[in-house]
Design a protein around this motif. Structure first.
Motif, short mmCIF file in Angstrom:
data_model
loop_
_atom_site.label_atom_id
_atom_site.label_comp_id
_atom_site.label_asym_id
_atom_site.label_seq_id
_atom_site.Cartn_x
_atom_site.Cartn_y
_atom_site.Cartn_z
N GLU A 1 0.64 -1.17 -0.19
CA GLU A 1 0.16 0.06 0.14
C GLU A 1 0.94 1.37 -0.06
O GLU A 1 0.55 2.21 -0.45
CB GLU A 1 -1.00 0.08 1.17
CG GLU A 1 -2.15 -1.01 1.00
CD GLU A 1 -2.97 -0.43 -0.22
OE1 GLU A 1 -3.34 0.83 -0.13
OE2 GLU A 1 -3.37 -1.60 -1.05
N GLY A 2 2.15 1.17 0.65
CA GLY A 2 2.99 2.49 0.63
C GLY A 2 3.79 2.52 -0.47
O GLY A 2 4.04 3.60 -0.78
N ALA A 3 3.75 1.61 -1.49
CA ALA A 3 5.00 1.67 -2.77
C ALA A 3 4.29 2.84 -3.73
O ALA A 3 5.27 3.53 -4.22
CB ALA A 3 4.86 0.49 -3.39
N PRO A 4 3.05 3.29 -3.92
CA PRO A 4 2.58 4.20 -4.52
C PRO A 4 2.82 5.75 -4.26
O PRO A 4 2.51 6.51 -4.76
CB PRO A 4 1.29 3.88 -5.22
CG PRO A 4 1.16 2.61 -4.58
CD PRO A 4 1.81 2.39 -3.25
N ASN B 1 5.18 7.41 5.71
CA ASN B 1 4.88 6.45 4.81
C ASN B 1 5.57 5.27 5.04
O ASN B 1 6.83 5.11 4.95
CB ASN B 1 5.03 6.71 3.15
CG ASN B 1 4.41 5.89 2.26
OD1 ASN B 1 3.39 5.54 2.37
ND2 ASN B 1 5.15 5.60 1.15
N ASP B 2 4.99 3.97 4.99
CA ASP B 2 5.60 2.76 5.21
C ASP B 2 5.35 1.87 4.23
O ASP B 2 4.41 1.86 3.45
CB ASP B 2 4.85 2.12 6.50
CG ASP B 2 5.32 0.85 6.76
OD1 ASP B 2 6.66 0.70 6.73
OD2 ASP B 2 4.83 -0.09 7.43
N SER B 3 6.63 1.15 3.82
CA SER B 3 6.69 0.13 2.87
C SER B 3 7.90 -0.71 2.81
O SER B 3 8.60 -0.42 3.45
CB SER B 3 6.54 0.99 1.40
OG SER B 3 6.68 0.23 0.11
N ALA B 4 7.87 -1.73 2.13
CA ALA B 4 8.88 -2.65 2.12
C ALA B 4 9.74 -2.19 0.98
O ALA B 4 10.89 -2.79 1.04
CB ALA B 4 8.53 -4.08 1.58
#
Length: 364
Positions: A273-276, A325-328
């Protein structure tokens, strides 16, 4: 051994990582970084640090990822290593910069998600990343090996204190600002930065900076609106990417294209969800980097460039108690701002055609 390798090691251990006696250090060594690793190990030993050395190979990673069956799980033993470490020194310099090009996107995404707790633990340390010049990197840069070594050391062996003082001017402008507006022939992008903390990335953990070389000022934008073109070609996940166009609405990428590597961008945006969303706005200020070399460690620091990262935001840019923002993933994309461009903070032009307002050649 080239004496510049020892200077590189001393800069990394002393200025960058600030290693002290008794520190527990993980030393991650890429395939081609042996000579630098020897010099760094010598410096760490002289300072009384405790060292564990790991081997970082893209070819080994490729073999593992392609053969892996079933779901990926977080490696608890690797997690424990980083949870106990004071510092992590990452020495890049592989033999093949496209070694993982034939690992499919779904596998990459699954592995990245499983690695996220490990990545978080590593980033909670005083970690530093640098690179040793190798023939593979020289070839990727389109340079002779000798010329590439000169280029690398020109970028790394700098007067970091003086550069930190210059970059502090831009940090203050970003800290005091509410909105950044980036404009060029194919870009018109607005980003909120109110309440965020800009990082004076002067190649030292003392400045919340974790790359050597460095030479950028970065922050964590939000509420992004507009479109941007990244015209600096680069390699992402072993694939060549060029002329990426992104359109943002309500802080998210809602449309995109790329002249090459479009599938790679699609896989990236689909990670979670955080990647964009954007995790970083970075402005290059290292004038010792004078050409694009298809290595993000150098290219994003180059003067006359701005980069934006999709994915994770760095905690150091956020107010206490606030989650960004949180993402892998955290993947940088670069745009050339040397011509027909301007960077505004709250309507005031602070950079035009790559020149800052305190530099010679700036046009108001």
């Amino acid at each position: 051994m080239d004496n510049r390798i020892r200077e590189h090691a001393e800069t990394l251990v002393d200025w960058s990582a600030r290693i002290e006696s008794g520190d527990d250090v993980v030393l991650s060594v890429a395939e081609g970084a042996h000579d630098l690793a020897v010099a760094v190990a010598e410096a760490l030993g002289a300072r009384g640090a405790n060292v564990v050395t790991t081997y970082a190979s893209e070819e080994v990673s490729r073999a593992y990822l392609r053969a892996h069956a079933g779901d990926f799980e977080t490696s608890e033993h690797e997690l424990a290593l980083y949870e106990r470490a004071d510092s992590v020194l990452i020495l890049g310099g592989g033999r093949n910069t496209f070694a993982t090009a034939d690992v499919d996107g779904e596998t990459r995404q699954a592995a990245a998600r499983a690695k996220q707790p490990i990545r978080e633990a590593r980033m909670a340390t005083d970690w530093m990343s640098t690179v040793h010049p190798t023939r593979a990197l020289a070839q990727q840069a389109g340079m002779s090996y000798e010329a590439y070594r000169d280029f690398v050391y020109e970028a790394i062996l700098r007067d970091w204190e003086a550069l930190a003082e210059e970059m502090a001017q831009l940090k203050q402008l970003l800290d005091d600002g509410n909105e950044v507006h980036l404009v060029s022939e194919r870009t018109d992008l607005r980003m909120s930065i109110e309440g965020r903390n800009a990082i004076n990335s002067a190649a030292s953990v003392a400045y919340d900076s974790h790359n050597l070389p460095s030479g950028e000022v970065f922050t964590a934008p939000y509420d992004t609106e507009g479109e941007v073109v990244f015209d600096v070609p680069m390699t992402i996940s072993g694939a060549r990417v060029r002329d990426v166009w992104l359109r943002f609405e309500d802080g998210r990428v809602v449309d995109f294209s790329a002249e090459s590597g479009e599938n790679t961008i699609a896989d990236l945006l689909d990670t979670d969800e955080g990647a964009p969303r954007l995790g970083e706005l970075g402005i290059g200020m290292n004038r010792g980097i004078d050409r694009i070399t298809d290595n993000i460690l150098f290219d994003e620091k180059m003067g006359d460039t701005v980069h934006l990262a999709l994915g994770r935001a760095y905690d150091a840019c956020l107010p206490e108690g606030e989650s960004g923002n949180d993402s892998a993933v955290h993947v940088d994309l670069i745009t050339d701002v040397s011509e027909n461009s301007r960077l505004e903070i709250d309507g005031e032009v602070v950079q035009r055609n790559g020149r800052f307002r305190w530099e010679d050649g700036f046009e108001p």
